[in-house]
Design an enzyme around this catalytic site. Structure first.
Site, short mmCIF file in Angstrom:
data_model
loop_
_atom_site.label_atom_id
_atom_site.label_comp_id
_atom_site.label_asym_id
_atom_site.label_seq_id
_atom_site.Cartn_x
_atom_site.Cartn_y
_atom_site.Cartn_z
N ALA A 62 6.17 109.99 49.51
CA ALA A 62 5.32 109.03 49.45
C ALA A 62 5.50 108.30 50.72
CB ALA A 62 5.31 107.98 48.12
N GLY A 108 6.70 112.06 45.80
CA GLY A 108 5.19 112.27 45.42
C GLY A 108 4.56 113.40 46.19
N GLU A 111 5.29 115.61 42.96
CA GLU A 111 4.13 115.15 41.86
C GLU A 111 2.90 115.73 42.22
OE1 GLU A 111 5.90 111.03 40.50
OE2 GLU A 111 5.55 110.93 42.56
N GLU A 131 13.63 109.57 44.35
CA GLU A 131 13.36 108.07 44.46
C GLU A 131 14.45 107.16 43.82
OE1 GLU A 131 9.07 110.08 43.79
OE2 GLU A 131 11.24 110.63 43.30
#
Length: 257
Positions: A62, A108, A111, A131
């Protein structure tokens, strides 16, 4: 700024992530992905989709710097829910989506890849959810999708340690369909996409619908809980420290607060 470029060849749509240097998943990138899915759904004669990244990575995570612009618990929870919504749309899409993963799919990025239906990985690619190294947690359904593929024990290990696994190991643990030489990832994904595109679209659509019935009803409750927890965690001192340490490229000093 466009973060994804769409090209259609032989009834295969190629969505190329272009967000240098690490193809970070910003809010804008997720919005762009949603727009392209809408275009494909509404009119393009597309029978398969290939998502890949330009440059060295599929997506290394991310956009951490974007996190620093958010303040309230509700802002972080909304960020998580928006990402979850688009990735859920991707998972339920009636056109098969192939993730062509080279370099790294982290945070991310992984994901996103897990929301795709098929994953072709480079043998030396790195896949992980790091994370917790930043004092935060996955927020785009990573805590829910990873156990589906690798089992709960391996998911605990990967998320809690923050350590990535290789493309070869991803196949072994069920996270990827096959590993190929890194330089051949897009080529192999394209071949598979074109093979699928040679089938009847109505039959493709029905298979996508039927296989998706295997999803657990608890998944929706799980992602909702993840979004709430994502917002809660971002209010902590450790989250602020972890993000700042990442930006400053140093080891975080967590206080367990």
């Amino acid at each position: 700024m466009t973060t994804i470029v769409k090209k259609v060849e032989n009834q295969v749509a190629y969505l190329t992530i272009q967000s240098p240097p690490a193809n970070a998943l910003s809010s804008q990138l997720i919005k762009d992905l949603d727009v392209f899915l809408g275009e494909i759904e509404e009119g393009d004669n597309v029978k398969a989709i290939v998502i890949h990244g330009e440059g060295k990575f599929f997506s290394a995570g991310a956009d951490i710097k974007e996190f620093t612009s958010l303040q309230a618990h509700s802002d972080y929870e909304e960020l998580a829910k928006n990402g979850q919504k688009v990735f859920q749309r991707l998972e339920e899409f009636r056109v098969p989506v192939i993730a062509a993963i080279h370099g790294a799919a982290l945070g991310g990025g992984l994901e996103l890849a897990m929301a795709c239906h098929i994953r072709i990985v480079g043998e030396n690619a790195k896949l992980g959810l790091p994370e917790l190294n930043l004092g935060i947690i996955p927020g785009f359904a990573g805590t829910q999708r990873l156990p589906r593929y690798v089992g709960t024990a391996k998911a605990y290990e990967m998320i809690l340690s923050g350590e990535p696994i290789s493309g070869r190991d991803a196949v072994t643990f069920g996270l990827a369909n096959r590993a190929v030489p890194d330089e051949n990832v897009l080529e192999e994904a394209s071949k598979l996409g074109e093979k699928i595109a040679g089938k009847s679209k109505p039959t493709i659509n029905q298979v996508m619908k039927l296989v998706n019935y295997t999803r657990s009803d608890k998944f929706i409750a799980g992602v909702e809980a993840e979004a709430e927890a994502f917002g809660n965690v971002f209010g902590s001192e450790d989250a602020k420290e972890g993000i700042q340490a990442f930006i400053e490229k140093r080891k975080p000093n967590f206080k367990d607060k």
